[in-house]
Design a protein around this motif. Structure first.
Motif, PDB file in Angstrom:
ATOM      1  N   LEU A   3       0.835  -1.028   0.040  1.00 48.38           N
ATOM      2  CA  LEU A   3      -0.047   0.008  -0.091  1.00 48.38           C
ATOM      3  C   LEU A   3       0.942   1.170   0.030  1.00 48.38           C
ATOM      4  O   LEU A   3       1.819   1.357   0.521  1.00 48.38           O
ATOM      5  N   GLN A   4       0.504   2.177  -0.861  1.00 55.62           N
ATOM      6  CA  GLN A   4       1.260   3.312  -1.118  1.00 55.62           C
ATOM      7  C   GLN A   4       0.299   4.417  -0.547  1.00 55.62           C
ATOM      8  O   GLN A   4      -0.524   4.835  -1.649  1.00 55.62           O
ATOM      9  N   ALA A   5       0.508   5.355   0.518  1.00 56.79           N
ATOM     10  CA  ALA A   5      -0.342   6.358   0.527  1.00 56.79           C
ATOM     11  C   ALA A   5       0.416   7.550   0.087  1.00 56.79           C
ATOM     12  O   ALA A   5       1.529   7.788  -0.031  1.00 56.79           O
ATOM     13  N   SER A   6      -0.500   8.671  -0.452  1.00 59.79           N
ATOM     14  CA  SER A   6       0.262   9.957  -0.978  1.00 59.79           C
ATOM     15  C   SER A   6      -0.917  11.053  -0.912  1.00 59.79           C
ATOM     16  O   SER A   6      -2.249  10.680  -0.611  1.00 59.79           O
ATOM     17  N   GLY A   7      -0.646  12.093  -1.117  1.00 60.37           N
ATOM     18  CA  GLY A   7      -1.509  13.311  -1.180  1.00 60.37           C
ATOM     19  C   GLY A   7      -1.544  14.426   0.179  1.00 60.37           C
ATOM     20  O   GLY A   7      -2.162  15.434   0.413  1.00 60.37           O
ATOM     21  N   GLY A   8      -0.598  13.783   1.187  1.00 56.07           N
ATOM     22  CA  GLY A   8      -0.425  14.460   2.322  1.00 56.07           C
ATOM     23  C   GLY A   8       0.368  15.937   1.936  1.00 56.07           C
ATOM     24  O   GLY A   8       0.725  16.162   0.792  1.00 56.07           O
ATOM     25  N   GLY A   9       0.321  16.840   2.967  1.00 59.73           N
ATOM     26  CA  GLY A   9       0.902  18.194   2.762  1.00 59.73           C
ATOM     27  C   GLY A   9       0.569  19.252   3.841  1.00 59.73           C
ATOM     28  O   GLY A   9       0.234  18.812   4.807  1.00 59.73           O
ATOM     29  N   LEU A  10       1.108  20.327   3.556  1.00 59.84           N
ATOM     30  CA  LEU A  10       0.669  21.452   4.666  1.00 59.84           C
ATOM     31  C   LEU A  10      -0.484  22.191   4.157  1.00 59.84           C
ATOM     32  O   LEU A  10      -0.447  22.872   3.024  1.00 59.84           O
ATOM     33  N   VAL A  11      -1.217  22.501   4.843  1.00 58.19           N
ATOM     34  CA  VAL A  11      -2.521  23.229   4.464  1.00 58.19           C
ATOM     35  C   VAL A  11      -2.989  24.012   5.728  1.00 58.19           C
ATOM     36  O   VAL A  11      -2.775  23.596   6.844  1.00 58.19           O
ATOM     37  N   GLN A  38      -1.700   9.218  13.173  1.00 58.22           N
ATOM     38  CA  GLN A  38      -0.750   9.091  14.286  1.00 58.22           C
ATOM     39  C   GLN A  38      -0.201  10.422  14.498  1.00 58.22           C
ATOM     40  O   GLN A  38       0.682  10.919  13.736  1.00 58.22           O
ATOM     41  N   ALA A  39      -0.645  11.171  15.441  1.00 60.50           N
ATOM     42  CA  ALA A  39       0.141  12.337  15.799  1.00 60.50           C
ATOM     43  C   ALA A  39       1.358  12.309  16.874  1.00 60.50           C
ATOM     44  O   ALA A  39       1.502  11.050  17.638  1.00 60.50           O
ATOM     45  N   PRO A  87      -6.035  22.256  13.012  1.00 58.34           N
ATOM     46  CA  PRO A  87      -4.765  21.942  13.368  1.00 58.34           C
ATOM     47  C   PRO A  87      -4.886  20.529  14.172  1.00 58.34           C
ATOM     48  O   PRO A  87      -3.881  20.031  13.869  1.00 58.34           O
ATOM     49  N   GLU A  88      -5.861  20.081  14.740  1.00 60.34           N
ATOM     50  CA  GLU A  88      -5.860  18.945  15.425  1.00 60.34           C
ATOM     51  C   GLU A  88      -6.031  17.742  14.579  1.00 60.34           C
ATOM     52  O   GLU A  88      -5.816  16.376  14.939  1.00 60.34           O
ATOM     53  N   ASP A  89      -5.959  17.883  13.301  1.00 54.18           N
ATOM     54  CA  ASP A  89      -5.976  16.843  12.295  1.00 54.18           C
ATOM     55  C   ASP A  89      -4.689  16.723  11.649  1.00 54.18           C
ATOM     56  O   ASP A  89      -4.397  15.491  11.082  1.00 54.18           O
ATOM     57  N   THR A  90      -3.592  17.345  12.248  1.00 55.14           N
ATOM     58  CA  THR A  90      -2.271  17.098  11.907  1.00 55.14           C
ATOM     59  C   THR A  90      -1.752  15.805  12.614  1.00 55.14           C
ATOM     60  O   THR A  90      -1.903  15.620  13.938  1.00 55.14           O
ATOM     61  N   ALA A  91      -1.272  14.917  11.744  1.00 59.56           N
ATOM     62  CA  ALA A  91      -0.715  13.756  11.908  1.00 59.56           C
ATOM     63  C   ALA A  91      -0.123  13.071  10.696  1.00 59.56           C
ATOM     64  O   ALA A  91      -0.418  13.615   9.619  1.00 59.56           O
ATOM     65  N   ILE A  92       0.461  11.913  10.923  1.00 57.35           N
ATOM     66  CA  ILE A  92       0.798  10.981   9.797  1.00 57.35           C
ATOM     67  C   ILE A  92      -0.372   9.863   9.714  1.00 57.35           C
ATOM     68  O   ILE A  92      -0.921   9.499  10.612  1.00 57.35           O
ATOM     69  N   TYR A  93      -0.914   9.909   8.255  1.00 52.80           N
ATOM     70  CA  TYR A  93      -1.995   9.178   7.902  1.00 52.80           C
ATOM     71  C   TYR A  93      -1.740   7.984   7.490  1.00 52.80           C
ATOM     72  O   TYR A  93      -0.822   8.227   6.408  1.00 52.80           O
ATOM     73  N   TYR A  94      -2.352   6.945   7.607  1.00 53.42           N
ATOM     74  CA  TYR A  94      -1.803   5.704   6.947  1.00 53.42           C
ATOM     75  C   TYR A  94      -2.985   4.882   6.533  1.00 53.42           C
ATOM     76  O   TYR A  94      -4.079   4.847   7.173  1.00 53.42           O
ATOM     77  N   GLN A 117       2.820   3.373   4.031  1.00 53.04           N
ATOM     78  CA  GLN A 117       4.105   3.853   4.906  1.00 53.04           C
ATOM     79  C   GLN A 117       3.662   4.984   5.571  1.00 53.04           C
ATOM     80  O   GLN A 117       4.402   5.649   6.316  1.00 53.04           O
ATOM     81  N   GLY A 118       2.579   5.806   5.482  1.00 55.97           N
ATOM     82  CA  GLY A 118       2.021   6.799   5.903  1.00 55.97           C
ATOM     83  C   GLY A 118       2.504   8.254   4.911  1.00 55.97           C
ATOM     84  O   GLY A 118       3.323   8.255   4.328  1.00 55.97           O
ATOM     85  N   THR A 119       1.607   9.306   5.075  1.00 55.69           N
ATOM     86  CA  THR A 119       2.098  10.306   4.576  1.00 55.69           C
ATOM     87  C   THR A 119       1.438  11.498   5.573  1.00 55.69           C
ATOM     88  O   THR A 119       0.411  11.462   6.389  1.00 55.69           O
ATOM     89  N   GLN A 120       2.505  12.525   5.639  1.00 51.19           N
ATOM     90  CA  GLN A 120       2.122  13.625   6.576  1.00 51.19           C
ATOM     91  C   GLN A 120       1.299  14.602   6.341  1.00 51.19           C
ATOM     92  O   GLN A 120       1.153  15.295   5.138  1.00 51.19           O
ATOM     93  N   VAL A 121       0.282  14.711   7.053  1.00 54.16           N
ATOM     94  CA  VAL A 121      -0.459  15.898   7.000  1.00 54.16           C
ATOM     95  C   VAL A 121      -0.552  17.035   8.128  1.00 54.16           C
ATOM     96  O   VAL A 121      -0.430  16.718   9.275  1.00 54.16           O
ATOM     97  N   THR A 122      -0.366  18.338   7.626  1.00 51.01           N
ATOM     98  CA  THR A 122       0.039  19.348   8.746  1.00 51.01           C
ATOM     99  C   THR A 122      -0.856  20.414   8.573  1.00 51.01           C
ATOM    100  O   THR A 122      -1.191  20.894   7.258  1.00 51.01           O
TER     101      THR A 122
END
Length: 125
Positions: A3-11, A38-39, A87-94, A117-122
């Motif tokens: 599984l390959q997660a993508s699409g995270g970023g800073l928003v 997971q934060a 802001p509380e949604d900030t985490a690595i998403y798997y 592997q997870g994708t970071q959402v900030t």
């Protein structure tokens, strides 16, 4: 299955992101699928799940009404549309897959067999 997660970023708060989870190695047909996050310093927590073939979805109370999980079985991909981000949604998403199609009650990480592997959402305030 890989599984390959993508699409995270800073928003900014109030913004939107769309995460994708592409599966390879074998089809995820008949697999139930989920998203967790997971934060830092926190345990991995359930976000959303979708059964196969996709008629039933489940959400954590904290994201209900803001996030939407979906799947495109032809593309072997699962999505997480995230709106009104906080802001509380900030985490690595798997993303995760389980060997059974049903996801009722499947809110614990131990219920899933394969992980991306997870994708970071900030989310900035």
């Amino acid at each position: 299955v890989q599984l390959q997660a993508s699409g995270g970023g800073l928003v900014q708060a109030g913004g939107s992101l769309r995460l994708s989870c592409a599966a390879s190695g074998r089809t995820i047909s008949t697999y139930g699928m989920g998203w967790f996050r997971q934060a830092p310093g926190e345990e991995r927590e359930f976000v959303a799940a979708i059964n196969w073939p996709g008629g039933s979805t489940y959400y954590a109370d904290s994201v209900k009404g803001r996030f939407t999980i979906s799947r495109d079985n032809a593309k072997n991909t699962v999505y997480l549309e995230m709106n009104s981000l906080k802001p509380e949604d900030t985490a690595i998403y798997y993303c995760a897959a389980r060997l059974t199609p049903a996801v009722v009650g499947a809110t614990a990480p131990s219920k899933y067999n394969y992980w991306g592997q997870g994708t970071q959402v900030t989310v900035s305030s």
